[in-house]
Design an enzyme around this catalytic site. Structure first.
Site, PDB file in Angstrom:
ATOM      1  N   SER A 124       0.903  -1.203  -0.092  1.00 56.65           N
ATOM      2  CA  SER A 124      -0.214   0.212   0.038  1.00 56.65           C
ATOM      3  C   SER A 124       0.652   1.684  -0.165  1.00 56.65           C
ATOM      4  O   SER A 124       2.247   0.838   0.246  1.00 56.65           O
ATOM      5  CB  SER A 124      -0.468   0.080   1.138  1.00 56.65           C
ATOM      6  OG  SER A 124      -1.632   1.544   1.593  1.00 56.65           O
ATOM      7  N   TYR A 149      -2.246  -1.165  10.940  1.00 53.68           N
ATOM      8  CA  TYR A 149      -2.177  -1.478   9.266  1.00 53.68           C
ATOM      9  C   TYR A 149      -0.903  -1.589   9.005  1.00 53.68           C
ATOM     10  O   TYR A 149      -0.166  -2.021   8.117  1.00 53.68           O
ATOM     11  CB  TYR A 149      -3.553  -1.608   8.632  1.00 53.68           C
ATOM     12  CG  TYR A 149      -3.459  -1.611   7.460  1.00 53.68           C
ATOM     13  CD1 TYR A 149      -3.302  -2.713   7.014  1.00 53.68           C
ATOM     14  CD2 TYR A 149      -2.963  -0.281   6.440  1.00 53.68           C
ATOM     15  CE1 TYR A 149      -3.588  -2.617   5.671  1.00 53.68           C
ATOM     16  CE2 TYR A 149      -3.329  -0.882   5.163  1.00 53.68           C
ATOM     17  CZ  TYR A 149      -3.860  -1.537   4.612  1.00 53.68           C
ATOM     18  OH  TYR A 149      -3.916  -1.833   3.541  1.00 53.68           O
ATOM     19  N   LYS A 153       2.268  -3.978   6.264  1.00 53.61           N
ATOM     20  CA  LYS A 153       2.294  -3.612   4.850  1.00 53.61           C
ATOM     21  C   LYS A 153       4.020  -3.818   4.990  1.00 53.61           C
ATOM     22  O   LYS A 153       4.521  -4.397   4.147  1.00 53.61           O
ATOM     23  CB  LYS A 153       1.809  -2.770   4.412  1.00 53.61           C
ATOM     24  CG  LYS A 153       0.517  -2.802   4.406  1.00 53.61           C
ATOM     25  CD  LYS A 153      -0.036  -4.337   3.255  1.00 53.61           C
ATOM     26  CE  LYS A 153      -1.927  -4.763   3.561  1.00 53.61           C
ATOM     27  NZ  LYS A 153      -1.708  -5.486   2.710  1.00 53.61           N
TER      28      LYS A 153
HETATM   29  C1  UD1 Z   1      -7.090   4.720   3.599  1.00 55.18           C
HETATM   30  C2  UD1 Z   1      -6.438   4.014   4.641  1.00 55.18           C
HETATM   31  C3  UD1 Z   1      -4.889   3.802   4.485  1.00 55.18           C
HETATM   32  C4  UD1 Z   1      -5.158   2.430   3.280  1.00 55.18           C
HETATM   33  C5  UD1 Z   1      -6.565   2.819   1.952  1.00 55.18           C
HETATM   34  C6  UD1 Z   1      -7.220   1.809   0.874  1.00 55.18           C
HETATM   35  C7  UD1 Z   1      -6.388   5.979   7.005  1.00 55.18           C
HETATM   36  C8  UD1 Z   1      -6.099   6.784   7.418  1.00 55.18           C
HETATM   37  N1  UD1 Z   1      -6.051   4.838   5.909  1.00 55.18           N
HETATM   38  O1  UD1 Z   1      -6.226   5.985   3.070  1.00 55.18           O
HETATM   39  O2  UD1 Z   1      -4.012   3.114   4.908  1.00 55.18           O
HETATM   40  O3  UD1 Z   1      -4.316   1.920   1.885  1.00 55.18           O
HETATM   41  O4  UD1 Z   1      -7.835   3.947   2.678  1.00 55.18           O
HETATM   42  O5  UD1 Z   1      -7.542   2.120   0.371  1.00 55.18           O
HETATM   43  O6  UD1 Z   1      -7.591   4.981   6.854  1.00 55.18           O
HETATM   44  N2  UD1 Z   1     -13.317  10.837   3.197  1.00 55.18           N
HETATM   45  C9  UD1 Z   1     -13.968  11.563   3.492  1.00 55.18           C
HETATM   46  N3  UD1 Z   1     -14.876  11.237   3.946  1.00 55.18           N
HETATM   47  C10 UD1 Z   1     -15.542  10.181   4.343  1.00 55.18           C
HETATM   48  C11 UD1 Z   1     -14.187   9.166   4.107  1.00 55.18           C
HETATM   49  C12 UD1 Z   1     -13.228   9.965   3.552  1.00 55.18           C
HETATM   50  O7  UD1 Z   1     -14.153  13.359   3.224  1.00 55.18           O
HETATM   51  O8  UD1 Z   1     -16.251   9.840   5.074  1.00 55.18           O
HETATM   52  C13 UD1 Z   1     -11.747  11.646   3.154  1.00 55.18           C
HETATM   53  C14 UD1 Z   1     -10.070  11.316   3.459  1.00 55.18           C
HETATM   54  O9  UD1 Z   1     -10.315  12.065   4.640  1.00 55.18           O
HETATM   55  C15 UD1 Z   1      -9.158  11.178   2.774  1.00 55.18           C
HETATM   56  C16 UD1 Z   1     -10.139  10.748   1.344  1.00 55.18           C
HETATM   57  O10 UD1 Z   1     -11.277  10.910   1.382  1.00 55.18           O
HETATM   58  O11 UD1 Z   1      -8.620  12.570   2.292  1.00 55.18           O
HETATM   59  C17 UD1 Z   1      -9.676   8.977   1.272  1.00 55.18           C
HETATM   60  O12 UD1 Z   1     -10.083   8.861   2.526  1.00 55.18           O
HETATM   61  P1  UD1 Z   1      -9.878   7.140   2.468  1.00 55.18           P
HETATM   62  O13 UD1 Z   1     -10.629   6.587   1.220  1.00 55.18           O
HETATM   63  O14 UD1 Z   1     -10.133   6.274   3.558  1.00 55.18           O
HETATM   64  O15 UD1 Z   1      -8.548   7.147   1.977  1.00 55.18           O
HETATM   65  P2  UD1 Z   1      -7.759   7.006   2.843  1.00 55.18           P
HETATM   66  O16 UD1 Z   1      -7.028   7.726   3.935  1.00 55.18           O
HETATM   67  O17 UD1 Z   1      -6.236   7.455   1.667  1.00 55.18           O
END
Ligand code: UD1
Length: 339
Positions: A124, A149, A153
């Site tokens: 990842s 997690y 990795k």
């Molecule tokens: C997350 C994991 C990462 C994992 C990846 C798998 C964390 C800190 N990291 O990455 O380890 O490999 O998923 O896909 O959890 N967001 C919102 N509202 C929401 C959900 C997300 O605003 O309800 C935003 C988050 O703040 C972020 C972006 O969307 O900026 C992407 O979030 P997410 O899909 O959870 O992925 P990552 O955080 O990048």
């Protein structure tokens, strides 16, 4: 040629199984169904016309794993099986280390004992943490992972580096950015388990009325629109990269190979851009509210995926809109299925 796919009924695993079958590989799946469903096997068969061999057990059960290697001539493995909920890993770190590392080591011990090579590891971009500069290429220094997690990795990668070096094995570490989307047939996709943490499943469930409103975690980041930026890669494109990486290992004349590839689109999209693209692709509104930042989130992460293009002849082909359209079709399929 039989390829063992651990976690082959999971989200990325199932899409990869389809691509492997499309490339005439025999597939043997081991999956304990802890975060997947048996009907995915039927759907793989419906898409490809072939039913992969399937063993439902936990890879920590060494004796059962040994029996699989006795029963089939395995020529390689794509190892997906792992727990992957970031938040949960902080509450149950020992379960994460035990599950993710013991499973990996058990498969590697079989490879060592039976003199098998060609191992692909599902890693990842989380191994980079908040990188100092964008885009992130494979030489970007790794920082300490934020979550247990993420540490599994990083540790998995270290174990595989030693495995490749000490036993002269061909290994490929694939660092995914943010996988999204579903199969174009709408027969495979990400299965919801509880309230989604990831952005795209949450957006989809909000559009479907399962969630009331999307919370956007922060609009005060130093980015163009203030929301955080990620590299969203379509899951079928990602699955194809696994086949390309596997073929490269199999065709290599070297006994020992350690490949590392970033798998992303090379393009960053903000949270608001994803929401807008979803609305445009599916002609549906996604209600949202702006909330404070989520703890542990980084500002921006997107890949430089040139190495994968140069060495694997692979690149992301599918647009964000198209990927988000498939997600919505999958959501509709799940709804119909549950009725
Ligand atoms: C997350 C994991 C990462 C994992 C990846 C798998 C964390 C800190 N990291 O990455 O380890 O490999 O998923 O896909 O959890 N967001 C919102 N509202 C929401 C959900 C997300 O605003 O309800 C935003 C988050 O703040 C972020 C972006 O969307 O900026 C992407 O979030 P997410 O899909 O959870 O992925 P990552 O955080 O990048």
């Amino acid at each position: 040629m039989s390829i063992l796919v651990t976690g082959g009924l999971g989200y990325i695993g199932s899409h990869t199984v389809v691509e492997l079958i499309n490339h005439n590989f025999e597939v043997v799946i081991v999956d304990d169904l802890s975060n997947s469903e048996k009907f995915i096997l039927n759907n793989i068969e419906e898409i490809t016309g072939k039913r992969p061999i399937f063993y439902p057990f936990d890879l920590k059960r060494k004796e059962l794993l040994s029996q699989v290697f006795e029963a089939h001539i395995i020529s390689g493995c794509i190892h997906f099986a792992a727990s992957k909920a970031v938040g949960e890993s902080m509450i149950k770190p020992l379960d994460y280390y035990e599950n993710n590392l013991f499973s990996l080591i058990n498969v590697l011990q079989e490879f060592r004992k039976r003199d098998i090579s060609n191992f692909i590891f599902s890693s990842s971009c989380t191994v980079y943490g908040q990188a100092d500069k964008m885009p992130i290429d494979e030489n970007t220094p790794l920082k300490e992972a934020e979550s247990s997690y993420g540490k599994t990795k990083q540790m998995g990668e270290d174990i595989l580096k030693d495995f490749s070096r000490a036993y002269q094995k061909r290994v490929s570490l694939l660092r995914y950015f943010n996988p999204i989307g579903a199969h174009p047939t709408a027969l495979l996709g990400e299965l919801p388990s509880g309230i989604p943490n990831n952005l795209v499943p949450y957006v989809t469930q909000t559009a479907a009325g399962i969630r009331e409103k999307l919370s956007i975690w922060g609009d005060d980041y130093p980015t163009e629109d203030g929301t955080a930026v990620r590299d969203y890669i379509y899951v079928v494109d990602l699955a194809k990269a696994h086949v390309a990486a596997l073929k490269k290992l199999i065709n290599s004349e070297e006994q020992k190979v350690l490949d590392i590839y970033n798998l992303g689109t090379g393009k960053g999209s903000s949270v608001l851009e994803v929401v807008k693209a979803f609305e445009l692709a599916n002609n549906i509104k996604v209600p949202y509210q702006i909330c404070p930042r989520r703890e542990g989130d980084i500002t921006v992460a997107y890949a430089n995926a040139d190495k994968a293009e140069k060495e694997l002849g692979w690149k992301s082909e599918t647009s964000l809109e198209e990927a988000l359209r498939t997600t919505w079709e999958w959501q509709k399929y799940l709804k119909e299925k549950s009725q």
